[in-house]
Design a protein around this motif. Structure first.
Motif, PDB file in Angstrom:
ATOM      1  N   ILE A 278       0.844  -1.205   0.000  1.00 28.59           N
ATOM      2  CA  ILE A 278       0.000   0.000   0.000  1.00 28.59           C
ATOM      3  C   ILE A 278       0.875   1.248   0.000  1.00 28.59           C
ATOM      4  N   GLY A 279       1.940   1.232   0.793  1.00 28.35           N
ATOM      5  CA  GLY A 279       2.857   2.367   0.836  1.00 28.35           C
ATOM      6  C   GLY A 279       3.507   2.646  -0.505  1.00 28.35           C
ATOM      7  N   PHE A 280       3.912   1.606  -1.207  1.00 24.94           N
ATOM      8  CA  PHE A 280       4.498   1.802  -2.530  1.00 24.94           C
ATOM      9  C   PHE A 280       3.459   2.292  -3.532  1.00 24.94           C
ATOM     10  N   ALA A 281       2.204   1.913  -3.345  1.00 24.07           N
ATOM     11  CA  ALA A 281       1.144   2.415  -4.227  1.00 24.07           C
ATOM     12  C   ALA A 281       0.912   3.910  -4.001  1.00 24.07           C
ATOM     13  N   LEU A 282       1.262   4.403  -2.817  1.00 19.95           N
ATOM     14  CA  LEU A 282       1.090   5.827  -2.507  1.00 19.95           C
ATOM     15  C   LEU A 282       2.314   6.662  -2.869  1.00 19.95           C
ATOM     16  N   THR A 283       3.264   6.069  -3.566  1.00 24.59           N
ATOM     17  CA  THR A 283       4.481   6.769  -3.982  1.00 24.59           C
ATOM     18  C   THR A 283       4.252   7.444  -5.328  1.00 24.59           C
ATOM     19  N   PHE A 284       4.577   8.725  -5.393  1.00 21.87           N
ATOM     20  CA  PHE A 284       4.475   9.458  -6.651  1.00 21.87           C
ATOM     21  C   PHE A 284       5.802   9.344  -7.396  1.00 21.87           C
ATOM     22  N   GLN A 285       5.756   8.826  -8.587  1.00 27.37           N
ATOM     23  CA  GLN A 285       6.954   8.648  -9.398  1.00 27.37           C
ATOM     24  C   GLN A 285       7.408   9.990  -9.938  1.00 27.37           C
ATOM     25  N   PRO A 286       8.650  10.264 -10.071  1.00 29.81           N
ATOM     26  CA  PRO A 286       9.834   9.444  -9.915  1.00 29.81           C
ATOM     27  C   PRO A 286      10.429   9.508  -8.512  1.00 29.81           C
ATOM     28  N   HIS A 287       9.735  10.114  -7.565  1.00 33.60           N
ATOM     29  CA  HIS A 287      10.279  10.264  -6.214  1.00 33.60           C
ATOM     30  C   HIS A 287      10.101   8.965  -5.427  1.00 33.60           C
ATOM     31  N   PRO A 288      11.129   8.547  -4.695  1.00 33.34           N
ATOM     32  CA  PRO A 288      11.043   7.282  -3.969  1.00 33.34           C
ATOM     33  C   PRO A 288      10.380   7.394  -2.593  1.00 33.34           C
ATOM     34  N   VAL A 289       9.859   8.547  -2.267  1.00 37.98           N
ATOM     35  CA  VAL A 289       9.279   8.762  -0.940  1.00 37.98           C
ATOM     36  C   VAL A 289       7.770   8.623  -1.016  1.00 37.98           C
ATOM     37  N   SER A 290       7.214   7.856  -0.094  1.00 41.10           N
ATOM     38  CA  SER A 290       5.769   7.639  -0.054  1.00 41.10           C
ATOM     39  C   SER A 290       5.098   8.761   0.734  1.00 41.10           C
ATOM     40  N   VAL A 291       3.881   9.069   0.349  1.00 41.33           N
ATOM     41  CA  VAL A 291       3.105  10.078   1.069  1.00 41.33           C
ATOM     42  C   VAL A 291       2.788   9.579   2.477  1.00 41.33           C
ATOM     43  N   LEU A 292       2.505   8.293   2.584  1.00 38.14           N
ATOM     44  CA  LEU A 292       2.163   7.657   3.853  1.00 38.14           C
ATOM     45  C   LEU A 292       2.851   6.303   3.877  1.00 38.14           C
ATOM     46  N   TRP A 293       3.453   5.914   5.002  1.00 35.07           N
ATOM     47  CA  TRP A 293       4.139   4.633   5.085  1.00 35.07           C
ATOM     48  C   TRP A 293       3.498   3.781   6.179  1.00 35.07           C
ATOM     49  N   PRO A 294       2.465   3.003   5.832  1.00 30.97           N
ATOM     50  CA  PRO A 294       1.703   2.218   6.807  1.00 30.97           C
ATOM     51  C   PRO A 294       2.472   1.116   7.542  1.00 30.97           C
ATOM     52  N   PRO A 295       3.555   0.543   7.009  1.00 26.87           N
ATOM     53  CA  PRO A 295       4.226  -0.521   7.764  1.00 26.87           C
ATOM     54  C   PRO A 295       4.700  -0.095   9.153  1.00 26.87           C
ATOM     55  N   ASN A 296       5.069   1.164   9.317  1.00 24.95           N
ATOM     56  CA  ASN A 296       5.479   1.613  10.649  1.00 24.95           C
ATOM     57  C   ASN A 296       4.331   1.526  11.645  1.00 24.95           C
ATOM     58  N   SER A 297       3.124   1.826  11.193  1.00 25.27           N
ATOM     59  CA  SER A 297       1.955   1.721  12.074  1.00 25.27           C
ATOM     60  C   SER A 297       1.672   0.273  12.430  1.00 25.27           C
ATOM     61  N   ILE A 298       1.812  -0.616  11.464  1.00 23.78           N
ATOM     62  CA  ILE A 298       1.598  -2.042  11.718  1.00 23.78           C
ATOM     63  C   ILE A 298       2.632  -2.555  12.722  1.00 23.78           C
ATOM     64  N   LEU A 299       3.873  -2.161  12.531  1.00 28.08           N
ATOM     65  CA  LEU A 299       4.932  -2.590  13.444  1.00 28.08           C
ATOM     66  C   LEU A 299       4.717  -2.022  14.842  1.00 28.08           C
ATOM     67  N   LEU A 300       4.324  -0.766  14.937  1.00 35.13           N
ATOM     68  CA  LEU A 300       4.029  -0.164  16.240  1.00 35.13           C
ATOM     69  C   LEU A 300       2.900  -0.907  16.939  1.00 35.13           C
ATOM     70  N   ALA A 301       1.825  -1.192  16.224  1.00 27.34           N
ATOM     71  CA  ALA A 301       0.693  -1.913  16.823  1.00 27.34           C
ATOM     72  C   ALA A 301       1.107  -3.313  17.260  1.00 27.34           C
ATOM     73  N   ALA A 302       1.918  -3.982  16.453  1.00 30.68           N
ATOM     74  CA  ALA A 302       2.381  -5.326  16.815  1.00 30.68           C
ATOM     75  C   ALA A 302       3.234  -5.286  18.077  1.00 30.68           C
ATOM     76  N   LEU A 303       4.078  -4.275  18.188  1.00 30.64           N
ATOM     77  CA  LEU A 303       4.906  -4.150  19.391  1.00 30.64           C
ATOM     78  C   LEU A 303       4.060  -3.849  20.622  1.00 30.64           C
ATOM     79  N   LEU A 304       3.045  -3.021  20.456  1.00 35.78           N
ATOM     80  CA  LEU A 304       2.197  -2.681  21.595  1.00 35.78           C
ATOM     81  C   LEU A 304       1.365  -3.868  22.074  1.00 35.78           C
ATOM     82  N   LEU A 305       1.024  -4.760  21.168  1.00 31.72           N
ATOM     83  CA  LEU A 305       0.163  -5.884  21.527  1.00 31.72           C
ATOM     84  C   LEU A 305       0.933  -7.123  21.977  1.00 31.72           C
TER      85      LEU A 305
END
Length: 143
Positions: A46-73
């Motif tokens: 999903i994060g890569f789908a939110l990347t505007f080409q040719p820039h390699p930076v995503s508007v939103l990077w959801p994996p960090n949220s998933i990792l944070l939630a996994a650590l909290l749980l």
């Protein structure tokens, strides 16, 4: 490694069955990292789908949220196992996007540091188990 450190390490991943026999891995310890693996991989896509080409930076990077939630749980003693489980998902998702390996490793360290800092800060403000059944705990997670 000292005897105390070895015992603490093994106690963190062992479970004891009803008969009193020791199981090396319990279901919860395996379930959380597996869910984190699949969630992290899908969130990366999903994060890569939110990347505007040719820039390699995503508007939103959801994996960090998933990792944070996994650590909290998961208990803090099992955080290393969650981080170890999401590493292959991170490498797989990043390599499919043709990102150089040194950057893949740097991004992983960065994502892990962000999630660990966030989880550590939230754990310091919320005593005991993280639950989202009141406004205070939910607000701490969101902000």
């Amino acid at each position: 490694m000292t005897a105390v450190a070895k015992r603490a390490f093994w106690e963190s991943i062992r479970g004891v069955s009803r008969q009193g026999t020791v199981r090396i891995f319990n279901r919860r310890l395996l379930g959380s990292p597996l869910l984190a693996f699949f969630g992290y991989y899908l969130a990366s896509q999903i994060g890569f789908a939110l990347t505007f080409q040719p820039h390699p930076v995503s508007v939103l990077w959801p994996p960090n949220s998933i990792l944070l939630a996994a650590l909290l749980l998961t208990p803090t003693r099992s955080w290393w196992f969650v981080l170890l489980a999401v590493f292959p998902a991170h490498c797989l998702a990043q390599s499919q996007s043709e990102i150089p390996w040194p950057m893949i490793l740097c991004y992983f360290v960065s994502n892990c540091c962000e999630a660990l800092i966030g989880a550590g800060c939230i754990r310091s403000f919320v005593p005991g188990q993280i639950r989202f059944d009141n406004l205070r705990n939910t607000a701490l997670f969101c902000f």
